[in-house]
Design a protein around this motif. Structure first.
Motif, PDB file in Angstrom:
ATOM      1  N   MET A   1     -27.914  68.234  10.551  1.00  0.00           N
ATOM      2  CA  MET A   1     -27.661  69.680  10.578  1.00  0.00           C
ATOM      3  C   MET A   1     -26.164  69.987  10.480  1.00  0.00           C
ATOM      4  SD  MET A   1     -28.674  72.775  10.655  1.00  0.00           S
ATOM      5  CE  MET A   1     -30.422  72.630  10.989  1.00  0.00           C
ATOM      6  N   ALA A   2     -25.350  69.183  11.190  1.00  0.00           N
ATOM      7  CA  ALA A   2     -23.904  69.403  11.153  1.00  0.00           C
ATOM      8  C   ALA A   2     -23.371  69.220   9.738  1.00  0.00           C
ATOM      9  CB  ALA A   2     -23.207  68.452  12.119  1.00  0.00           C
ATOM     10  N   THR A   3     -23.910  68.233   9.029  1.00  0.00           N
ATOM     11  CA  THR A   3     -23.469  67.993   7.648  1.00  0.00           C
ATOM     12  C   THR A   3     -23.829  69.163   6.752  1.00  0.00           C
ATOM     13  OG1 THR A   3     -23.766  65.608   7.932  1.00  0.00           O
ATOM     14  CG2 THR A   3     -23.654  66.434   5.680  1.00  0.00           C
ATOM     15  N   PHE A   4     -25.027  69.699   6.947  1.00  0.00           N
ATOM     16  CA  PHE A   4     -25.470  70.829   6.134  1.00  0.00           C
ATOM     17  C   PHE A   4     -24.621  72.064   6.423  1.00  0.00           C
ATOM     18  CE2 PHE A   4     -28.271  74.545   5.441  1.00  0.00           C
ATOM     19  CZ  PHE A   4     -28.466  74.393   4.070  1.00  0.00           C
ATOM     20  N   LEU A   5     -24.309  72.310   7.695  1.00  0.00           N
ATOM     21  CA  LEU A   5     -23.473  73.457   8.052  1.00  0.00           C
ATOM     22  C   LEU A   5     -22.066  73.308   7.466  1.00  0.00           C
ATOM     23  CD1 LEU A   5     -24.522  74.081  11.768  1.00  0.00           C
ATOM     24  CD2 LEU A   5     -25.194  75.378   9.728  1.00  0.00           C
ATOM     25  N   ALA A   6     -21.564  72.075   7.430  1.00  0.00           N
ATOM     26  CA  ALA A   6     -20.261  71.840   6.808  1.00  0.00           C
ATOM     27  C   ALA A   6     -20.324  72.152   5.317  1.00  0.00           C
ATOM     28  CB  ALA A   6     -19.829  70.392   7.035  1.00  0.00           C
ATOM     29  N   GLY A   9     -20.226  75.866   4.864  1.00  0.00           N
ATOM     30  CA  GLY A   9     -18.877  76.385   5.068  1.00  0.00           C
ATOM     31  C   GLY A   9     -17.983  76.164   3.862  1.00  0.00           C
ATOM     32  N   VAL A  10     -18.008  74.949   3.319  1.00  0.00           N
ATOM     33  CA  VAL A  10     -17.203  74.648   2.137  1.00  0.00           C
ATOM     34  C   VAL A  10     -17.666  75.492   0.953  1.00  0.00           C
ATOM     35  CG1 VAL A  10     -16.632  72.862   0.449  1.00  0.00           C
ATOM     36  CG2 VAL A  10     -16.642  72.316   2.886  1.00  0.00           C
ATOM     37  N   SER A  11     -18.974  75.655   0.815  1.00  0.00           N
ATOM     38  CA  SER A  11     -19.520  76.432  -0.303  1.00  0.00           C
ATOM     39  C   SER A  11     -19.089  77.886  -0.225  1.00  0.00           C
ATOM     40  CB  SER A  11     -21.058  76.340  -0.292  1.00  0.00           C
ATOM     41  OG  SER A  11     -21.490  75.016  -0.480  1.00  0.00           O
ATOM     42  N   ILE A  12     -19.083  78.453   0.979  1.00  0.00           N
ATOM     43  CA  ILE A  12     -18.674  79.851   1.134  1.00  0.00           C
ATOM     44  C   ILE A  12     -17.235  80.043   0.674  1.00  0.00           C
ATOM     45  CG2 ILE A  12     -18.136  81.625   2.855  1.00  0.00           C
ATOM     46  CD1 ILE A  12     -20.604  80.716   4.411  1.00  0.00           C
ATOM     47  N   VAL A  13     -16.366  79.123   1.067  1.00  0.00           N
ATOM     48  CA  VAL A  13     -14.955  79.221   0.670  1.00  0.00           C
ATOM     49  C   VAL A  13     -14.830  79.175  -0.851  1.00  0.00           C
ATOM     50  CG1 VAL A  13     -12.708  78.089   0.753  1.00  0.00           C
ATOM     51  CG2 VAL A  13     -14.100  78.241   2.821  1.00  0.00           C
ATOM     52  N   VAL A  14     -15.556  78.261  -1.471  1.00  0.00           N
ATOM     53  CA  VAL A  14     -15.487  78.119  -2.933  1.00  0.00           C
ATOM     54  C   VAL A  14     -16.057  79.353  -3.624  1.00  0.00           C
ATOM     55  CG1 VAL A  14     -16.335  76.788  -4.903  1.00  0.00           C
ATOM     56  CG2 VAL A  14     -15.570  75.602  -2.835  1.00  0.00           C
ATOM     57  N   ILE A  15     -17.183  79.843  -3.142  1.00  0.00           N
ATOM     58  CA  ILE A  15     -17.884  80.940  -3.811  1.00  0.00           C
ATOM     59  C   ILE A  15     -17.111  82.256  -3.727  1.00  0.00           C
ATOM     60  CG2 ILE A  15     -19.951  82.397  -3.693  1.00  0.00           C
ATOM     61  CD1 ILE A  15     -21.484  79.814  -2.893  1.00  0.00           C
ATOM     62  N   SER A 140     -18.217  65.677  -7.210  1.00  0.00           N
ATOM     63  CA  SER A 140     -17.426  65.217  -6.068  1.00  0.00           C
ATOM     64  C   SER A 140     -17.909  65.787  -4.744  1.00  0.00           C
ATOM     65  CB  SER A 140     -15.950  65.581  -6.275  1.00  0.00           C
ATOM     66  OG  SER A 140     -15.797  66.992  -6.390  1.00  0.00           O
ATOM     67  N   LEU A 141     -18.477  67.010  -4.770  1.00  0.00           N
ATOM     68  CA  LEU A 141     -18.856  67.669  -3.515  1.00  0.00           C
ATOM     69  C   LEU A 141     -20.237  67.261  -3.015  1.00  0.00           C
ATOM     70  CD1 LEU A 141     -18.203  69.915  -1.361  1.00  0.00           C
ATOM     71  CD2 LEU A 141     -19.535  71.450  -2.812  1.00  0.00           C
ATOM     72  N   LEU A 142     -21.232  67.372  -3.882  1.00  0.00           N
ATOM     73  CA  LEU A 142     -22.609  67.192  -3.415  1.00  0.00           C
ATOM     74  C   LEU A 142     -22.848  65.847  -2.731  1.00  0.00           C
ATOM     75  CD1 LEU A 142     -24.787  68.866  -6.215  1.00  0.00           C
ATOM     76  CD2 LEU A 142     -23.729  69.884  -4.196  1.00  0.00           C
ATOM     77  N   PRO A 143     -22.406  64.723  -3.306  1.00  0.00           N
ATOM     78  CA  PRO A 143     -22.702  63.435  -2.656  1.00  0.00           C
ATOM     79  C   PRO A 143     -22.130  63.315  -1.242  1.00  0.00           C
ATOM     80  CG  PRO A 143     -22.020  63.096  -4.927  1.00  0.00           C
ATOM     81  CD  PRO A 143     -21.747  64.534  -4.609  1.00  0.00           C
ATOM     82  N   GLN A 144     -21.048  64.058  -0.962  1.00  0.00           N
ATOM     83  CA  GLN A 144     -20.424  63.965   0.354  1.00  0.00           C
ATOM     84  C   GLN A 144     -21.279  64.571   1.459  1.00  0.00           C
ATOM     85  OE1 GLN A 144     -16.237  65.084   0.595  1.00  0.00           O
ATOM     86  NE2 GLN A 144     -16.074  64.958  -1.634  1.00  0.00           N
ATOM     87  N   PHE A 145     -22.198  65.450   1.088  1.00  0.00           N
ATOM     88  CA  PHE A 145     -22.986  66.164   2.090  1.00  0.00           C
ATOM     89  C   PHE A 145     -24.468  65.805   2.053  1.00  0.00           C
ATOM     90  CE2 PHE A 145     -19.246  68.781   1.306  1.00  0.00           C
ATOM     91  CZ  PHE A 145     -18.817  69.027   2.613  1.00  0.00           C
ATOM     92  N   VAL A 146     -24.802  64.727   1.373  1.00  0.00           N
ATOM     93  CA  VAL A 146     -26.189  64.277   1.344  1.00  0.00           C
ATOM     94  C   VAL A 146     -26.545  63.677   2.704  1.00  0.00           C
ATOM     95  CG1 VAL A 146     -27.810  62.633   0.336  1.00  0.00           C
ATOM     96  CG2 VAL A 146     -26.205  63.865  -1.129  1.00  0.00           C
ATOM     97  N   PRO A 147     -27.617  64.145   3.354  1.00  0.00           N
ATOM     98  CA  PRO A 147     -28.009  63.611   4.661  1.00  0.00           C
ATOM     99  C   PRO A 147     -28.255  62.109   4.595  1.00  0.00           C
ATOM    100  CG  PRO A 147     -29.221  65.618   4.180  1.00  0.00           C
ATOM    101  CD  PRO A 147     -28.487  65.239   2.921  1.00  0.00           C
ATOM    102  N   GLY A 148     -27.668  61.390   5.519  1.00  0.00           N
ATOM    103  CA  GLY A 148     -27.867  59.949   5.574  1.00  0.00           C
ATOM    104  C   GLY A 148     -27.092  59.184   4.527  1.00  0.00           C
ATOM    105  N   GLY A 149     -26.340  59.899   3.673  1.00  0.00           N
ATOM    106  CA  GLY A 149     -25.527  59.243   2.670  1.00  0.00           C
ATOM    107  C   GLY A 149     -26.305  58.679   1.503  1.00  0.00           C
ATOM    108  N   VAL A 150     -27.614  58.973   1.433  1.00  0.00           N
ATOM    109  CA  VAL A 150     -28.452  58.471   0.337  1.00  0.00           C
ATOM    110  C   VAL A 150     -28.527  59.548  -0.747  1.00  0.00           C
ATOM    111  CG1 VAL A 150     -30.685  57.548  -0.333  1.00  0.00           C
ATOM    112  CG2 VAL A 150     -29.785  57.097   1.962  1.00  0.00           C
ATOM    113  N   LEU A 159     -29.167  70.562  -2.480  1.00  0.00           N
ATOM    114  CA  LEU A 159     -27.847  71.111  -2.178  1.00  0.00           C
ATOM    115  C   LEU A 159     -27.339  71.980  -3.332  1.00  0.00           C
ATOM    116  CD1 LEU A 159     -26.061  68.037  -0.540  1.00  0.00           C
ATOM    117  CD2 LEU A 159     -26.985  70.054   0.607  1.00  0.00           C
ATOM    118  N   GLY A 160     -27.562  71.528  -4.563  1.00  0.00           N
ATOM    119  CA  GLY A 160     -27.147  72.316  -5.714  1.00  0.00           C
ATOM    120  C   GLY A 160     -27.872  73.651  -5.787  1.00  0.00           C
ATOM    121  N   ALA A 161     -29.150  73.645  -5.456  1.00  0.00           N
ATOM    122  CA  ALA A 161     -29.929  74.882  -5.478  1.00  0.00           C
ATOM    123  C   ALA A 161     -29.447  75.850  -4.406  1.00  0.00           C
ATOM    124  CB  ALA A 161     -31.411  74.560  -5.279  1.00  0.00           C
ATOM    125  N   VAL A 162     -29.093  75.325  -3.251  1.00  0.00           N
ATOM    126  CA  VAL A 162     -28.565  76.177  -2.179  1.00  0.00           C
ATOM    127  C   VAL A 162     -27.250  76.813  -2.617  1.00  0.00           C
ATOM    128  CG1 VAL A 162     -27.569  76.162   0.148  1.00  0.00           C
ATOM    129  CG2 VAL A 162     -29.711  74.958  -0.298  1.00  0.00           C
TER     130      VAL A 162
END
Length: 214
Positions: A1-6, A9-15, A140-150, A159-162
Motif C-alpha cells: 500500500m505504501a508503494t502504491f501511495l508513493a 504522489g509522484v503521479s500527481i506531481v507529474v500530472i 523508468s517510473l512504472l517498474p519502480q512501483f510494482v508491488p513486490g518488485g515483480v 499502474l499505467g491505467a491508474v
C-alpha cells in the motif's frame, strides 16, 4: 500500500505540472467547448494507455534503446506541437472579418470555428504518442512501483491505467473550468490573446522537445 501511495504522489506531481497536454486541452476547449476539451483529455489518456501497454510488453524498452527510432518519434512529436502552435498563432493574428463589431458592440461569445470531438480526441492521442519523454517516463517510473518488485505485464498495466485515469480526470477538470468561464474567455480580444499565448507555448514546447537530449 505504501508503494502504491508513493506512486500516486509522484503521479500527481507529474500530472498537474503544466505541459503540452495542458496547453492542447485549453486550446481545444476554447475551440470546441467543454466537449472538445474532455475528448482531448480522453485522447491523451488513450495515448498514455498505449504507452502503458507498450511498456508492459517491453516495446518501450526497445524504443528507448534504439536511437534512430527514438529520434524519429521525438522529431515527429515536436513537429506536431509546432504545427498546432502555429495554427493557434495564425488564429490569434488573423484580422477581424469586415463588418465585425467594434469594441463597444456586443462581444463575441463563440469561437470562429468549432473543433469536432473526434478531431479533439485524435489531437490528444497524436500529441501524447508523439512525446518520447512519455516512453522514458513510463519505462523508468512504472517498474519502480510494482508491488513486490515483480514487473509483470498485469502489474505494469494496472499502474499505467491508474496514471492515465488520473490524467483524464485532471484535464477534464481543466476543460470544465475553462468552459465555465467560456463567455469571458471567448470574447474576441481575450480569445485571441489566449490563442497567442497557447500557440507560443506549444511552439516553444515543440522546439524544446526537439532540442532536448535524453
Amino acid at each position: 500500500m505504501a508503494t502504491f501511495l508513493a506512486f500516486i504522489g509522484v503521479s500527481i506531481v507529474v500530472i498537474v505540472t503544466p505541459g503540452p497536454d495542458t496547453a492542447i486541452t485549453i486550446r481545444n476547449t476554447l475551440l470546441g467547448g467543454r466537449t472538445a476539451g474532455v475528448f482531448t483529455a480522453a485522447g491523451i489518456a488513450a495515448g498514455q494507455t498505449i504507452w502503458a501497454i507498450a511498456t508492459s510488453a517491453g516495446v518501450v524498452a526497445l524504443l528507448v534503446a534504439s536511437e534512430p527510432l527514438f529520434l524519429a518519434v521525438k522529431y515527429a512529436g515536436a513537429a506536431y506541437l509546432v504545427f498546432l502552435g502555429l495554427q493557434a498563432l495564425r488564429a490569434a493574428l488573423r484580422p477581424a472579418p469586415a463588418g465585425a463589431p467594434g469594441p463597444g458592440a456586443a462581444r463575441e461569445t463563440r469561437p470562429a470555428r468549432r473543433l469536432a470531438p473526434a478531431a479533439a480526441f485524435a489531437q490528444g492521442v497524436v500529441s501524447d504518442l508523439g512525446n518520447p519523454k512519455m516512453a522514458v517516463f513510463f519505462a523508468s517510473l512504472l517498474p519502480q512501483f510494482v508491488p513486490g518488485g515483480v514487473a509483470t505485464f498485469a502489474a505494469l498495466m494496472a499502474l499505467g491505467a491508474v496514471f492515465a485515469a488520473m490524467t483524464f480526470c485532471w484535464l477534464a477538470l481543466y476543460a470544465a473550468v475553462i468552459a465555465r468561464a467560456g463567455d469571458f474567455l471567448r470574447r474576441a480580444a481575450i480569445r485571441r490573446a489566449i490563442e497567442g499565448i497557447t500557440g507560443t507555448v506549444l511552439v516553444a514546447l515543440g522546439l524544446r522537445l526537439a532540442a532536448e537530449q535524453r
